[in-house]
Design a protein around this motif. Structure first.
Motif, short mmCIF file in Angstrom:
data_model
loop_
_atom_site.label_atom_id
_atom_site.label_comp_id
_atom_site.label_asym_id
_atom_site.label_seq_id
_atom_site.Cartn_x
_atom_site.Cartn_y
_atom_site.Cartn_z
N ASP A 175 0.80 6.93 0.18
CA ASP A 175 1.37 8.14 0.81
C ASP A 175 2.16 7.81 2.07
O ASP A 175 2.94 8.63 2.55
N LEU A 176 1.94 6.63 2.64
CA LEU A 176 2.56 6.30 3.92
C LEU A 176 3.83 5.45 3.76
O LEU A 176 4.45 5.06 4.74
N LEU B 119 0.59 1.63 -7.63
CA LEU B 119 2.05 1.57 -7.63
C LEU B 119 2.65 2.87 -7.11
O LEU B 119 2.22 3.96 -7.50
N LEU B 120 3.65 2.73 -6.27
CA LEU B 120 4.39 3.90 -5.79
C LEU B 120 5.50 4.20 -6.80
O LEU B 120 6.30 3.34 -7.13
N GLN B 121 5.53 5.45 -7.29
CA GLN B 121 6.51 5.82 -8.31
C GLN B 121 7.75 6.46 -7.67
O GLN B 121 7.63 7.24 -6.73
N SER B 122 8.89 6.15 -8.24
CA SER B 122 10.13 6.74 -7.76
C SER B 122 10.11 8.25 -7.97
O SER B 122 9.61 8.75 -8.98
N THR B 123 10.68 8.97 -6.99
CA THR B 123 10.82 10.42 -7.13
C THR B 123 12.22 10.78 -7.60
O THR B 123 12.54 11.94 -7.78
N TYR C 126 7.27 0.21 4.81
CA TYR C 126 5.84 0.25 4.47
C TYR C 126 4.96 -0.23 5.62
O TYR C 126 3.81 -0.61 5.44
N SER C 127 5.54 -0.16 6.82
CA SER C 127 4.77 -0.66 7.97
C SER C 127 3.49 0.15 8.18
O SER C 127 2.43 -0.40 8.47
#
Lengths: 812, 154
Positions: free
Chosen positions: A120-121, A45-49, A60-61
């Motif tokens: 990361d991308l 999961l990508l976490q909000s900053t 997210y391409s």
């Protein structure tokens, strides 16, 4: 059950090791954490900053081009909200990110490494919004709103959110007239108290595997406390038939409330679908766990207590503001419980308790072992000692005067306490007796280390809806052994061992012949609402006894024909069905439980299955204005005493002696009850002395690890233990038993706080009682003590130095 | 890179990446699933193994560092499916609840209980590298001390 007749038991009341222990010491016990399915994918999961921001876009391409990445999902894929009590949770951030850590996108990949690389991308375009971190600020008009659509969420009827504000729940308990009460008071004490956010630190982090199958069935393996509730809520949120969702729960590596209600199953299910109907696994690292999975709400509280000159409580007022973080889902019930049980073990005629759960831009929160009670006891049990001191009365006496009297008193919610609810007076006597309350604590060889004693009482009942129910099924096998199907989970509490003991006892068969599978599956385990609230043994045990009764009557029906005796004259025990008074006329169970075969080949009966159920009786909803009603099926009374050693110069507290006393009706298995009493004490001690999630200026958890978030370790446990079980049976509990799992940690913090208060004349009202805080409090509140300790240590150093010099002279 | 080590009495040779952690190699590659990671950074002790007779946390050791060593995990202490005296002692004393940390405690426990002499204070201190959230530790400490008495008799 119950009854005055003292029976000799073969298993009940015996110290029997946990039946799952073999699996666990040899390492063969299965957890979801360990499970894998063919073709399984992994999720990261990508976490909000950002603590509060509108999500303008997510690109997210590039992530999709990483080798091994199957799909990426965002909140746009799942535009609906879920929850058990307040449906305020999103699966992935919908339109807005609400805390630093809020999952905004999910990557599904062939390996965890590929998923991590892809994270990361992903580029997220945030438009920052004003955040709010303090719950009191968040309650004010004009505060930034986390949930502008609160009024549209699905809300369970027991809760009252205030749409247009950040208040997720407001609860009011009101009884008598507090102003009138206070006017009769000889002493009034009041104060503000606080408890920080904590992490459950169950050792198995959140783990779930979901497989959405093209045939419309969903299989989920989840480290969960509440597979049935989760299934139901999942079905409602996804618009799926309940029976098409199957949740399987093997051993659970600790829950403590943190795996109750609805967990990460919905996200995993939807991601499985998104990934082309392949199984996906979601497993959090500790740092993810402590930044994005629900933790325990902090609370800011205030209380005011009035005693008359005899020491009777004439009025009590309290206010609890729970900082629920970004979602209030389960924490609304924490706030409600703190409110309705605010008067603890005491009878108080004039009460007003207000309790709120308030949204802030921090990590969301959920249930924890005993919730609501540790918080309200931290206020009340401290205030009683303060008021007693002011009145010049022994706090034990004040408690004794005001304790609830079973059969006579009315509780905070106005419900008359059942006659067989326990013996709170005896609990109190045993606590102060075992602690040696009134006798000076032993002195130490270091005068800057001071010993002090304190104690507190506690009460706890399950916090559940009035129709919460349970069931049990037993079925016999060819060898006369029994398979037991229950819904209650296995995360170490020992309930399952006790249930097996009940079956062995009732049929008089060896415990080895009772089998309980470690897996719970919603499709083939008996239903239970949730394994929470110290309810498992009471509710599922009662259901099991009914199932046993059912099976026994079926066995007797067949035996009656074979033995030519009426069913009333038959008894079951020792693995046989026999004629009362003529036990030599019997049939071994194994010859009857699959059907009885006559010599000529005729057969009767058939495989025996027993079914039973339990539902709370005579519980009610609470009045929405006054909080009055009957909310619980039992109250377990208990108390905790401590002797602590405080280093006056450093503020460090060492617990040297722990006293735990609980009236649990009947200890089905004292070995495992003691396990709860010890484990609960140390968890309570850990919360009292060490634990605190720290937030930085972005509201982000600054210590998401086990170095800077310290939990008690073996060296911290008390040296001396006194564990006392009182058995005042409750007639509707299995063998008279009441629940124990949570009460064991409730009074620990107030007992330690009271010890500081009495022994050092230092009053600390914020948890944890960490060294720095206690050190500051000693210097501010009792500078004389600090000065004396400093002198003592200097003297000691001088003496040591002198001795050393003398030794050197001799040596020369 | 090729590493060789003896795991629970069996010689193993395995190709590993230089960055691979010993815990991951033992768990994911050799299937020793009782070994858990509870913190991913050497704080909780669940992944403790015996490496050349000493307890180490395998989540902060690279697999390549274990080359040539002799390793024991919880799976290596029972014989023919029978629990070791220490494992029996954990069962008897109820030195476990949810069981998730138990493999870590068994490993350190075997190390301690087999020492010629140990005190209760030493056991408490030595077990403090591993976190148990359920038991409150007393029954674990008791289990280790009781097993120590048995090992001394042997």
């Amino acid at each position: 059950m119950g009854g005055a007749v003292v029976r000799e038991y073969r298993y009940i009341g015996k110290r029997i090791p946990p039946r799952d222990a073999f699996d666990k010491v040899t390492g063969i016990a299965p957890y979801v954490y360990d499970m894998e399915l063919p073709g399984m994918l992994y999720v990261k999961l990508l976490q909000s900053t950002q603590p509060h921001a509108r999500i303008k876009g997510i690109d997210y391409s590039k992530a999709l081009s990483v080798s091994g990445v199957v799909a990426v999902a965002t909140g746009r894929d799942f535009p609906f909200r879920i929850g058990i009590y307040v449906g305020d949770r999103d699966l992935l951030a919908i339109e807005k990110a609400l805390w630093v850590g809020h999952p905004v996108a999910a990557v599904i990949a062939e390996s965890p490494r590929a998923a991590e690389k892809a994270l990361d991308l992903i580029e997220v375009d945030y438009e920052p919004l004003q955040p709010v971190f303090d719950p009191i600020e968040a309650m004010k008009p004009g505060a930034p709103l986390l949930h502008p659509d609160l009024g549209k969420y699905r809300i369970s009827p027991a809760f009252k959110p205030r749409p247009g504000t950040n208040i997720a729940n407001e609860f009011r308990l009101s009884k008598g007239d507090v102003d009138k009460g206070f006017s009769k008071a000889s002493v009034v004490v009041e104060g503000e108290f606080s408890i920080p956010f904590m992490s459950h630190v169950y050792m198995e982090t959140q783990a779930v595997i979901a497989h959405y199958k093209p045939n419309g069935y969903v299989d989920i393996w989840s480290s969960a406390q509440s597979p049935f509730s989760a299934r139901y809520l999942l079905a409602m949120s996804l618009g799926m038939p309940v029976g098409r969702i199957r949740i399987h729960v093997p051993y659970v590596g600790g829950g403590f409330g943190g795996k109750a209600g609805l967990g990460w199953e919905p996200l995993a299910v939807m991601l499985s679908k998104k990934a082309g109907y392949r199984p996906v696994k979601l497993l959090f690292t500790r740092s993810e766990q402590m930044r994005l999975a629900p933790v325990v709400a902090g609370v800011k509280a205030w209380g005011k207590l009035g005693l008359d000159k005899e020491g009777r409580i004439v009025a009590y007022q309290a206010r609890f503001i729970f900082d629920s973080g970004a979602f209030g889902d389960y924490t609304v019930n924490v706030s409600r419980t703190a409110g309705y049980a605010c008067t603890g073990s005491y009878e108080v005629d004039n009460v007003e308790c207000l309790s709120y759960a308030v949204y802030t831009n921090k990590i969301p929160t959920t249930a924890l072992r005993g919730f609501g009670y540790p918080e309200n006891h931290w206020v009340l049990e401290r205030l009683i000692d303060m008021a007693a001191k002011k009145l010049g009365m022994d706090p034990a006496k004040v408690r004794s005067i005001n304790l609830l009297k079973p059969g006579k008193s009315k509780t905070s919610t106005g419900a008359r306490l059942r006659e067989d609810a326990g013996d709170p007076q005896r609990v109190l006597e045993e606590v102060i007796g075992s602690l040696g309350w009134g006798r000076e604590p032993s002195s130490t060889d270091k005068p800057w280390k001071i010993r002090a004693k304190g104690f507190a009482l506690s009460v706890k009942g399950p916090s559940q809806p009035p129709d919460a129910s349970s069931s049990a099924i037993i079925k016999f096998n060819e060898d006369g052994s029994v398979d037991v199907m229950v819904g209650t989970g296995n995360f170490g509490q020992g309930t399952v061992t006790s249930l097996a003991m009940i079956v062995a006892e009732e049929f008089g068969i060896p415990l080895d012949k009772v089998h309980v599978h470690e897996m719970r599956s919603t499709n083939d385990s008996a239903y239970t609402w949730q394994t929470v609230g110290s309810r498992g043994l009471f509710t599922d045990g009662s259901a099991l006894l009914e199932a046993i009764k059912d099976a026994k009557s079926k066995i007797k029906r067949v035996a009656s024909a074979v033995l030519r005796v009426s069913e009333d004259h038959l008894e079951i025990g020792d693995g046989k069905v026999y004629v009362k008074g003529k036990p030599w006329h019997y049939i071994p169970l194994e010859r009857i439980v699959m059907g009885y075969l006559y010599e000529n080949g005729n057969a009767i009966g058939g495989p025996i299955i027993g079914a039973g159920r339990h539902i709370a009786e005579l519980n009610t909803f609470l009045d929405p204005e006054t909080g009055q009603g009957t909310p619980t099926i039992f109250y377990t009374f208990g108390g905790t005493g401590v002797e602590v050693e405080v280093n006056v110069l450093t503020g460090e507290i060492k617990v040297v002696k722990a006293v735990q006393v609980f009236d649990i009706g009947k200890a089905i298995n004292p070995l495992l009850v003691e396990g709860q009493m010890i484990g609960g004490f140390v968890m309570g001690q850990s919360r009292a002395l060490y634990e605190e999630l720290i937030f930085d200026e972005m509201g982000s958890v600054a210590n998401p690890n086990l170095s800077f978030y310290y939990v008690a370790r073996a060296k911290d446990m008390p040296d001396e233990w006194v564990l006392k079980i009182i058995e005042t049976p409750q007639s509707d509990g299995p063998y008279g038993a009441r629940g124990i799992g949570e009460n064991v940690m409730i009074a620990v913090a107030p007992a330690i706080g009271n010890a500081l208060y009495h022994g050092l004349s230092v009053d600390v009202r914020s948890l944890p009682l960490k060294a720095e805080r206690v050190w500051r409090a000693i210097r501010e509140q009792n500078p004389k003590l600090y000065k004396e300790a400093l002198e003592a240590v200097k003297r000691s150093i001088r003496e040591s130095y002198k001795k050393l010099r003398e030794a050197l002279v001799v040596a020369r | 890179m090729k590493v060789r080590f003896k795991v629970n009495g069996v010689e193993r040779e395995i190709e590993v990446e230089p960055y691979e952690l010993l815990a991951d190699v033992l768990r994911e590659r050799l299937g020793l699933k009782a070994l858990k990671k509870g913190c991913w950074r050497g704080e909780c002790g669940l992944c403790t193994i015996l490496m050349d007779g000493e307890p180490v946390k395998s989540c902060i050791i690279l697999a390549v560092e274990a080359d040539g060593s002799e390793i024991y995990t919880v799976e290596g202490f029972s014989e023919d499916g029978r629990p070791s005296p220490l494992q029996e002692s954990f069962i008897r004393n109820a030195g476990l609840q949810c069981g998730f940390c138990t493999p870590g405690f068994i490993v350190v426990g075997e190390y301690l209980a087999r020492k010629p002499r140990i005190s209760k204070e030493e056991v408490k201190y030595a077990l403090s590298g591993t976190i148990c959230r359920c038991t409150g530790y007393k029954q674990i400490v008791d289990a280790v001390l009781e097993a120590h008495q048995e090992y001394r008799k042997e």
